[in-house]
Each structure stands twice: as C-alpha cells, then as structure tokens.
Design a protein around this motif. Structure first.
Motif: not given
Length: 363
Positions: A213-223, A272-274, A346-353
């Motif tokens: 749930f936390s990753k899904a919400n973070l992805a919704a804000e950061m992807s 969330r599925s991932l 990558k979806l949450t923006g936590e994977l360094p670019s």
C-alpha cells in the motif's frame, strides 16, 4: 615507390590496431556495473531526450521574449492568445522533457540489467542442453550395445536415436538464444555485434521488504506516468482561457482530468500487484533452493555409488542434469524477482537515475 610503402605501412598499422581492439573487446570482462555505465554513456534515447530539452529550452526563451515584449490588452486579441498559449505549451514541453529524461535513465538501468541477466540465463540453459545431449549420447551407446545382442528392437533403437537428434537440435536452438541475448546486450553497451564479453557478475537473489500500500501510494505521487498525465490536465485547465471555443476547451479539460485520474489508479494497481507478486516469487525461490540442496545431495550419492560400481555413468549424468536444471530455474526466478523490485523502485522514483548514485547505494 616511397609513397606506396608509406601507404602500405599505414594500412597495416590501421588494420592491426582495429583487429587488436576488436580482439581485446571480444575477450574482455564485463561486470553489471560496467555495463550500466556504458549504457548511460552511449544510450541513444538519453541523447535524444537531452537534445529535446535543449530545443524546448530555446523555444521557451523565444516565446517568453514574445510574451514579454508584446503589449497585451485586456481584450486578448487572437494574436495575443496564440502567443500566450504557445509559451504555455513550450513550458509544459520543457518540464515534460526534464521528467522524461529521469524516466529514460531509470529505464536504461532496467533494460541493461535485464539484458545482462538474459545472457546469463541463456548460457545456463545452453549448459542444460549440452548435459542433456551428452547423457543422450551415452544412452544411445548403451542402446546400440543391447541391440547388437538382441535385447532391444529396431523401434527402441530408433526412438533413442531420435531423442539424440532432438537434443542436438536443442543445443543449436539454445546457442541461437545466447547469440540473440548477447546482441541485445551489445547494442545497449555499444559493443560490436559479434562481441562475446565474459560476464563477471552472477544473478543473486536480492530480497526486499516492500509494503504494497505504501509503495502504491508513493508510485501514484512520484511516477513519471502520473506526473505527465496530471500535468497535462493542469495545462489543459490553464489553456482554457486561450481557447477560441470554450465548449471544446471544457471537453479537453474533462478528458485530460479523467485520463489523469485513470492513470493514477492504474499505476497504484500495477505497483500493488508487483509488490504482492514478490511474495510469490520469494516462495518459489525458497522451494527451488530446497530442491537444489536435495539434488546436490543426490548427485554426491550417485557419484559415490558409481565409484563402487553400484550405478552406471548415465545415472550420474541424469542426476547432474537435475542439478543444473534446478540452478537454471533458480536463476530465472531470481532474475524475475530482482527486475520486479527494480521496476517498483522505478515507479516510485526511488531507483537512482544516476549510475554513480546507484553504485554508491549498492543497488
């Protein structure tokens, strides 16, 4: 005559330097970190996006000057509206290009890691086919010996021979997959197409602990996908005042808003599925790891029994095949797990670019 000699010498030096360079590349080692660094250096899409950002930056400055030096009254005549809307669109394209660049860089990490893993998995599957073929040849020798003394029929012998040919063909097929995997990796790291660098890293299971749930919400804000859709909706809203037909502009705003809302929900559901899928892969990996330990013990017993004449060589090779097949299955699951985890980041923006930051973080 002297000129001909100089030209010939120059050609020879060039030929040998190119040959030596190709030979050096073909035999060099390549770690996953080095592959990612090279991919960042030579990636075409990153360079295209960087050029696009430069272009949009130039257009923003041009349209900004037009807005700055164009007198605009309260009536907003058509030319004024066109100038303002053009500048607004240029600003959006610039922001989108900057966010696209970050997304492209993260995708390069995923693509390179996937290509690197694909080579390792293809090599392992080729090893499985080679051991299987070797075992089939041994069984064929036994079948031929039995056939000579009348213990097997022609049909039995033909069946074994057919199996040998099928296993031989499988080696050719698996070698083709190895070649294709190398081709994809070479393209990403800008190596010559026929290069076969030695991959020094192995696929290891990198366990993570993600809350769905936390990753899904973070992805919704950061992807990037959500940002792009929602930014497009905000631009549509701002562009409404410049529209010639307000009804059409309202439709555009409604469509963009619905698209943004749907994109947000889709990304949340996908993330969330991932994350939940990681638990399934972890369970499968643990199961295969237990099977591998069991297969390795069976191989030890089989070798010990063969040493005292209790089993034949083909039985040992069959057990060895089981070990290598389980290793290949473990590599596949570990690869899926690691790539899925990186996709979530990558979806949450936590994977360094930035690959340097990625290496510093040990990722």
């Amino acid at each position: 005559m002297k000129k001909i000699f100089i030209l010939a010498a120059s050609f020879c030096m060039l030929f040998w330097s190119v040959t030596f360079a190709n030979a050096e590349t073909a035999t060099q080692n390549l770690s996953l970190d080095d592959a990612i660094q090279r991919a960042f250096t030579f990636n075409t899409q990153i360079r295209i996006t960087e050029k696009e950002i430069d272009k949009q930056d130039y257009l923003v400055k041009r349209s900004g000057n037009e807005v700055r030096y164009s007198p605009i009254d309260e009536g907003y005549n058509p030319k004024d509206l066109s100038t303002l809307s053009t500048h607004e669109q240029n600003l959006f394209n610039l922001r989108k290009g900057e966010r696209q660049l970050e997304a492209d860089k993260r995708q390069v990490i995923l693509d390179t890691k996937t290509a690197y893993y694909n080579v390792l998995k293809a090599q392992k599957n080729l090893e499985v086919s080679q051991i299987n073929y070797k075992n089939s040849q041994l069984i064929l020798l036994q079948a031929e010996s039995k056939h000579k003394v009348g213990l097997t029929t022609n049909a039995d012998l033909l069946n074994v021979q057919s199996k040998v040919e099928a296993d031989k063909a499988a080696i050719t097929e698996k070698q083709g997959i190895v070649d294709e995997a190398y081709t994809n990796l070479n393209k990403l790291v800008s190596f010559p197409i026929d290069t076969r660098p030695v991959l020094t890293d192995r696929i290891t299971f990198e366990e993570v602990d993600f809350d769905p749930f936390s990753k899904a919400n973070l992805a919704a804000e950061m992807s990037y996908e959500v940002w792009s859709a929602e930014e497009a909706a905000r631009v549509a809203e701002r562009m409404r005042i410049f529209a010639t037909y307000y009804t059409v502009a309202n439709y555009n705003v409604d469509q963009a808003t619905e698209t943004a809302r749907d994109t947000r929900e889709t990304i949340k559901k996908q993330t969330r599925s991932l994350v939940l899928g990681l638990d399934t892969l972890k369970s499968k990996y643990d199961q295969l790891n237990t099977q591998l330990i069991e297969a390795q013990e069976k191989l030890k017993v089989a070798k010990a029994n063969m040493a005292v004449g209790m089993v034949t060589k083909d039985a040992v090779q069959a057990t060895e095949l089981g070990v290598v097949q389980t290793e290949a299955a473990l590599m596949e699951v570990a690869s899926q797990y690691n790539i899925t985890a990186d996709t979530i980041l990558k979806l949450t923006g936590e994977l360094p670019s930035d690959p340097k930051k990625m290496l510093a973080n040990g990722k």
